[in-house]
Every structure is written in structure tokens, then in C-alpha cells.
Design a protein around this motif. Sequence first.
Motif, PDB file in Angstrom:
ATOM      1  N   PHE A  22      14.692  14.848  43.009  1.00 43.87           N
ATOM      2  CA  PHE A  22      13.878  14.425  44.150  1.00 43.87           C
ATOM      3  C   PHE A  22      12.917  15.525  44.582  1.00 43.87           C
ATOM      4  O   PHE A  22      11.788  15.240  44.988  1.00 43.87           O
ATOM      5  N   TYR A  56      10.373  11.725  49.322  1.00 39.78           N
ATOM      6  CA  TYR A  56      11.122  12.404  48.254  1.00 39.78           C
ATOM      7  C   TYR A  56      11.710  13.724  48.745  1.00 39.78           C
ATOM      8  O   TYR A  56      12.829  14.080  48.372  1.00 39.78           O
ATOM      9  N   MET A  59      14.751  12.892  50.750  1.00 41.68           N
ATOM     10  CA  MET A  59      15.844  12.480  49.873  1.00 41.68           C
ATOM     11  C   MET A  59      16.467  13.692  49.182  1.00 41.68           C
ATOM     12  O   MET A  59      17.676  13.745  48.970  1.00 41.68           O
ATOM     13  N   SER A  60      15.641  14.678  48.839  1.00 41.97           N
ATOM     14  CA  SER A  60      16.161  15.900  48.236  1.00 41.97           C
ATOM     15  C   SER A  60      17.091  16.623  49.208  1.00 41.97           C
ATOM     16  O   SER A  60      18.165  17.091  48.821  1.00 41.97           O
TER      17      SER A  60
END
Length: 73
Positions: A22, A56, A59-60
Amino acid sequence: MGSDDAAPALVRALGYAAAPVFALMALWTGAFGGPAGMLCTSLYGGSPLAGMGVMYALMSLFHAGPWLRLVRR
């Protein structure tokens, strides 16, 4: 060594793989974001927090748990 032995190792590997993937997707989208990124940004009034790169990145961070546990040990 049966398939029951391999399952926990596979789950751990996937857990460690999620955050870097991600993060790379966030960097790639930030550097080379194309028309889809522009479309998402324009739908929400041009907010920089509405893009796919931010999603992203979040999400990481959300999937960083296994790495944080590894560092804590």
C-alpha cells in the motif's frame, strides 16, 4: 509437513506484505497519478485529502500492525 503447518506462515507473510504494498501504491499514485486520480479529486471540490494516494497511505498505516509488533520485540 501438511497444509495446516503452511497456513499460519502464509497468513504472517501476507500480513507483512500489505503495508509495503500500500505504501508503494501511494507513492506511485502520488508520482504518476493519472486521469482517475484527477477525477476523484474533482468530484470532491479539489480537496487534496480526496485522492487515491491518500487512501493508499491510510491503508498502509492501517496495515502496519505486524511491522510494529516486529519492531517492538
